[in-house]
Design an enzyme around this catalytic site. Structure first.
Site, PDB file in Angstrom:
ATOM      1  N   LYS A  67     -42.060  23.983   5.939  1.00  0.00           N
ATOM      2  CA  LYS A  67     -43.449  24.131   6.370  1.00  0.00           C
ATOM      3  C   LYS A  67     -43.714  23.221   7.562  1.00  0.00           C
ATOM      4  O   LYS A  67     -43.152  22.129   7.655  1.00  0.00           O
ATOM      5  CB  LYS A  67     -44.415  23.776   5.227  1.00  0.00           C
ATOM      6  N   CYS A  68     -44.549  23.692   8.460  1.00  0.00           N
ATOM      7  CA  CYS A  68     -44.885  22.909   9.649  1.00  0.00           C
ATOM      8  C   CYS A  68     -45.574  21.625   9.218  1.00  0.00           C
ATOM      9  O   CYS A  68     -46.309  21.639   8.238  1.00  0.00           O
ATOM     10  CB  CYS A  68     -45.781  23.720  10.574  1.00  0.00           C
ATOM     11  N   PRO A  69     -45.290  20.549   9.910  1.00  0.00           N
ATOM     12  CA  PRO A  69     -44.621  20.431  11.202  1.00  0.00           C
ATOM     13  C   PRO A  69     -43.117  20.171  11.113  1.00  0.00           C
ATOM     14  O   PRO A  69     -42.485  19.872  12.116  1.00  0.00           O
ATOM     15  CB  PRO A  69     -45.322  19.241  11.845  1.00  0.00           C
TER      16      PRO A  69
END
Length: 77
Positions: free
Chosen positions: A16-18
Protein backbone atom coordinates in the site's frame (compact mmCIF):
# COMPACT_ATOMS: atom_id res chain seq x y z
CA UNK A 1 28.40 0.73 -30.69
CA UNK A 2 24.90 0.81 -29.18
CA UNK A 3 24.68 -0.39 -25.59
CA UNK A 4 21.28 -1.48 -24.33
CA UNK A 5 20.19 0.11 -21.07
CA UNK A 6 19.44 -2.10 -18.10
CA UNK A 7 15.79 -2.54 -17.11
CA UNK A 8 14.91 -3.26 -13.49
CA UNK A 9 11.62 -4.96 -12.59
CA UNK A 10 9.93 -4.42 -9.24
CA UNK A 11 6.76 -6.20 -8.10
CA UNK A 12 4.98 -4.02 -5.55
CA UNK A 13 1.69 -5.93 -5.60
CA UNK A 14 0.22 -6.18 -2.14
CA UNK A 15 2.03 -3.05 -0.96
CA UNK A 16 0.00 0.00 0.00
CA UNK A 17 1.16 3.52 -0.75
CA UNK A 18 3.50 5.12 0.04
CA UNK A 19 5.57 1.90 0.36
CA UNK A 20 5.93 1.26 -3.42
CA UNK A 21 7.26 4.80 -3.99
CA UNK A 22 9.65 4.55 -1.03
CA UNK A 23 11.06 1.24 -2.26
CA UNK A 24 11.41 2.49 -5.85
CA UNK A 25 13.13 5.66 -4.64
CA UNK A 26 15.76 3.50 -2.91
CA UNK A 27 16.21 1.26 -5.96
CA UNK A 28 16.57 4.21 -8.32
CA UNK A 29 19.37 5.70 -6.22
CA UNK A 30 21.61 2.84 -7.36
CA UNK A 31 20.54 3.02 -11.02
CA UNK A 32 22.39 4.88 -13.77
CA UNK A 33 20.90 7.77 -15.75
CA UNK A 34 18.79 6.51 -18.64
CA UNK A 35 17.96 3.17 -17.03
CA UNK A 36 14.34 2.16 -16.60
CA UNK A 37 12.35 0.51 -13.85
CA UNK A 38 9.09 -1.34 -14.55
CA UNK A 39 6.86 -1.44 -11.49
CA UNK A 40 3.83 -3.69 -11.04
CA UNK A 41 1.35 -2.35 -8.48
CA UNK A 42 -2.20 -3.13 -7.42
CA UNK A 43 -2.81 -0.15 -5.13
CA UNK A 44 -5.20 2.15 -7.04
CA UNK A 45 -3.47 5.22 -5.57
CA UNK A 46 -0.03 4.22 -6.88
CA UNK A 47 -0.26 5.77 -10.39
CA UNK A 48 -0.97 9.22 -8.92
CA UNK A 49 1.74 8.74 -6.28
CA UNK A 50 4.30 7.90 -8.97
CA UNK A 51 3.24 10.94 -11.07
CA UNK A 52 3.88 13.12 -8.02
CA UNK A 53 7.16 11.29 -7.29
CA UNK A 54 8.43 11.99 -10.82
CA UNK A 55 7.40 15.64 -10.61
CA UNK A 56 9.36 15.99 -7.36
CA UNK A 57 12.48 14.08 -8.39
CA UNK A 58 12.79 14.89 -12.09
CA UNK A 59 12.64 11.22 -13.07
CA UNK A 60 10.76 10.61 -16.31
CA UNK A 61 7.37 8.90 -16.26
CA UNK A 62 7.39 6.85 -19.47
CA UNK A 63 4.10 5.00 -19.21
CA UNK A 64 1.25 3.88 -16.97
CA UNK A 65 -0.83 0.94 -18.16
CA UNK A 66 -3.75 -0.19 -16.01
CA UNK A 67 -5.64 -3.38 -16.72
CA UNK A 68 -8.30 -4.48 -14.28
CA UNK A 69 -6.74 -3.81 -10.86
CA UNK A 70 -3.04 -3.98 -11.78
CA UNK A 71 -0.91 -1.14 -13.14
CA UNK A 72 2.46 -1.33 -14.86
CA UNK A 73 4.40 1.89 -14.34
CA UNK A 74 7.57 2.60 -16.28
CA UNK A 75 10.00 5.22 -15.01
CA UNK A 76 13.35 6.36 -16.35
CA UNK A 77 16.13 7.82 -14.27
Amino acid sequence: MFQQKKITYFDAQGMKCPLPVLRVRKIMQSMFDGEQIHITVDDPKAPDDFKHFCHQTGYKLIQIDTEEKVSIIILQK
